[in-house]
Design an enzyme around this catalytic site. Structure first.
Site, PDB file in Angstrom:
ATOM      1  N   GLU A   1       0.890  -1.162   0.000  1.00  0.00           N
ATOM      2  CA  GLU A   1       0.000   0.000   0.000  1.00  0.00           C
ATOM      3  C   GLU A   1       0.923   1.205   0.000  1.00  0.00           C
ATOM      4  OE1 GLU A   1      -1.175   3.247   1.528  1.00  0.00           O
ATOM      5  OE2 GLU A   1      -1.682   2.111   3.328  1.00  0.00           O
TER       6      GLU A   1
ATOM      7  N   CYS B   1      -2.342   8.377   3.753  1.00  0.00           N
ATOM      8  CA  CYS B   1      -2.277   7.785   2.416  1.00  0.00           C
ATOM      9  C   CYS B   1      -3.567   7.983   1.649  1.00  0.00           C
ATOM     10  CB  CYS B   1      -1.942   6.301   2.507  1.00  0.00           C
ATOM     11  SG  CYS B   1      -3.103   5.360   3.529  1.00  0.00           S
TER      12      CYS B   1
END
Length: 676
Positions: A258, A297
């Protein structure tokens, strides 16, 4: 101020930092507050400890045992979270930021504990999907199963969420029965270390289930095998470097990433200034720019609005951002704290300058802003910075440069197709949001961007009061994205657990498959119990125990009475000629629900006993019509059992109805709650 020694937990022992330690600075003051790292790390000892001690202990536990363990760990952390709050302020996080990181991480553990009890069996084998009949008469069948990997999960986490980033990976890993080695980012590892100490000190984890590396991993990745997993969160550059580790490539080690994400938020072309949706859009963008000082993120990096609304959005966001108080995160009045470190501040400013080569800064000056209660030059403070890109079609940096801080760029689009094309310029993102009240616009844009995004968040006035927010990954939903976002998946409920298990196709007779899965499969061995199954407690019932009932004839009078009693006078049950014109029926037929009622009457034992309640009926199918004069009989089999608490458990019964010729009439699964 004393400097905190942040230790690693290696093969059952705490190891203090040594000559290989790195200093860690407070994001607020710039002073050194801790040090972490070892010159040499015995990576092989850690892997052996996990594989030989932690793995077998976890695999010996059922899914429900592991779920109960997760719940207890979450409860233990929840009672000690103030200590984690107190430490976390030095990362630059505010109290509201703590709720996302610390409370969010604990909440994620609770969700996985709950899902483990509800959705997984009380065993060690997970049957993935339905049984496949591979032969004509059903004597040879197939089933996919998932079993625990006998290796180690190496979790490499980012600096921005030292608690949630660990727990959102750790919960599904432990639920899968796999031990973990956690490596937090050094800048905030002191918070992670405190959380790990709490979990280890609780005594809830078996030895070897959890280890911690505060500092570098050494040569650990060189010793991984096909039974291990690496789960990484961080930059695309670091992910690429780690993916290319020879052992990872040669051994096909599972690598879940990720990474960078240029997430977009789209203001629908139907939304006008002054509407609830317009206010919602401004609120979402402002929150995502400033929460955790933009160090998320999932933060909004690109703001896509209709060309005619660009100035209104810039004005609205500038007004909102001007109200954000920047300062010491410990102060209640502070709305945005600091970046995590001076190095991160330099990185954000460098990337913002790159964006400024093709966009104009319309709000926020990093050289002139106010910080309350702290020194803006000593701390890692920056103001929210809003840019406007007038030509997003020819620009590149706004679509490929992520300033991992409170930085975002407004750009105009011509129509829905153009908005989707701009969103997809991110080449793979974790999330895109769309604020619209028009369902057709939502459909058009979603279908155009879904392939490039791991999650599409759509909100409007009807859902905004209960919505969770653009930037909130939920344990129930997949977190990850294609391309630039890493191509991996985390969370998503039980999907996350299966990342740490091997899916295997097994083939054999129904009896063999039943023995492996712990679930009775039609065609498998039937067991005759010593008494009616409804007279016996949950613990006394055996998988495969079967009751065969006597037959019952269905008459025209039965059909008439049921029709008038229920009001279901559909022509197929009442008019023989009309029913005969229906290609599915030979003439007048019995109601399907009449057959279910008769079935219950055939297998139910009426006296008070251990059956507490009928809680559901799944997978009902009617195969062949029953006409007056036909008879039906029932086979009732214990398919699966799932304990729910100390007093009762759920029994799943496989039920079939057959007629006088032995033909299958109906099939379903009955759920009951049975006392122990």
């Amino acid at each position: 101020m004393s400097v905190r020694d942040v230790a690693s937990f290696v093969a059952g022992e705490w190891v203090a930092p040594d000559t290989g330690a790195r200093p860690i600075e407070s994001a607020i003051t710039g002073e050194v507050i801790a040090r972490a790292g070892q010159a040499e790390l015995d990576a092989q000892a850690m892997l052996t400890h996990a594989r030989d001690l932690g793995g077998p202990a976890l695999r010996a536990m059922s899914f429900h045992d592991r779920a109960r363990m997760l719940k207890a760990l979450a409860q233990h952390l929840d009672t000690h979270k103030q200590a984690l709050y107190d430490l976390s302020f030095d990362t630059g996080a505010t109290q509201k930021d703590h709720l996302i990181d610390i409370d969010g991480g604990i909440g994620t553990m609770f969700v996985f504990a709950s899902k483990g009890r509800r959705e997984l069996p009380d065993g060690t084998v997970y049957a993935d999907g339905a049984v496949e009949q591979l032969s004509r008469h059903g004597t040879f069948m197939g089933q996919h199963i998932c079993t625990s990997l006998p290796g180690v999960a190496v979790h490499i986490n980012a600096f921005n969420f030292p608690v949630w980033g660990m727990l959102e990976k750790l919960a599904p890993t432990l639920l899968a029965g796999v031990p973990a080695i956690v490596k937090p980012a050094t800048a905030t590892c002191y918070v992670t270390e405190a959380a790990v100490r709490l979990m280890l000190d609780s005594g809830l984890l078996p030895p070897g289930a959890l280890q911690l590396v505060c500092g570098g991993l050494g040569d650990m990745l060189d010793h991984l095998t096909c039974q291990d997993v690496v789960s990484f969160t961080g930059s695309a550059a670091t992910a690429l470097k780690l993916r290319q580790t020879p052992a990872i490539v040669q051994n096909s080690v599972r690598f879940v990433a990720e990474q960078d994400s240029l997430n977009a938020s789209i203001l629908g072309p139907d939304v006008q200034p002054g509407s609830e949706e317009f206010a919602l859009f401004l609120k979402e963008v402002t929150r995502e720019m400033t929460t955790k000082a933009g160090q998320k993120c999932t933060a909004i990096r690109r703001i896509l609005v209709p060309e005619g609304q660009v100035q209104a959005v810039i004005t609205g966001l500038s007004d909102a951002l001007a109200k954000i108080t920047i300062g010491d995160p410990r102060a209640e009045s502070t709305r945005m704290g600091a970046l995590v470190s001076a190095a991160q501040k330099r990185d954000v400013l460098e990337r913002a300058a790159l964006i400024a080569t093709e966009a104009t800064r319309v709000f926020g000056d990093p050289d002139h802003f106010t910080v309350e209660g702290a020194d803006k030059d000593k701390g890692a403070f920056v103001p929210p910075m809003l840019f406007h890109c007038a030509d997003p079609d020819t620009a590149t940096h706004v679509h490929d440069t992520e300033a991992f801080g409170p930085v975002s760029t407004v750009m105009g689009y011509r129509d829905a197709a153009h908005a989707a094309a701009l969103a997809n310029r991110g080449q793979g993102s974790l999330v895109a949001s769309l604020i619209t009240a028009d369902a057709q616009i939502a459909r058009e844009i979603t279908l155009a961007i879904a392939a490039y995004h791991g999650r599409v968040y759509i909100n409007n006035a009807s859902s905004m009061k209960e919505s969770t927010g653009h930037g909130s990954p939920l344990p129930h939903m997949v977190h990850g994205g294609p391309g630039r976002a890493g191509g991996g998946e985390e969370l998503g409920g039980i999907r996350a657990v299966k990342h740490y298990m091997q899916r295997t196709a097994i083939q054999g007779s129904p009896e063999i498959l039943s023995a492996i899965t712990g679930t009775w499969i039609p065609g498998g061995r039937e067991i005759t119990g010593p008494a009616h199954p409804f007279t016996r407690g949950f613990g006394e019932l055996a998988i495969g125990e079967t009751l065969h009932t006597a037959p019952r004839v269905v008459t025209s009078e039965d059909v008439e009475k049921f029709a008038h009693f229920t009001g279901d006078t559909f022509y197929a049950h009442m008019d023989d000629e009309a029913a005969a014109r229906n290609p599915f029926f030979p003439g007048r037929v019995a109601h399907g629900y009449l057959l279910l009622s008769f079935a219950a009457g055939l297998f139910v034992q009426p006296d008070e006993g251990p059956v507490l309640a009928n809680t559901g009926l799944d997978s009902l199918r009617f195969m062949k019509p029953v006409v007056p004069g036909d008879s039906i009989k029932v086979r009732l089999t214990v398919k699966a059992k799932t304990p729910r608490n100390d007093d009762y458990g759920e029994v799943r019964w496989h039920v079939t109805l057959t007629n006088q010729d032995g033909d299958l009439v109906a099939e379903y699964e009955l759920l009951t709650m049975n006392a122990f």
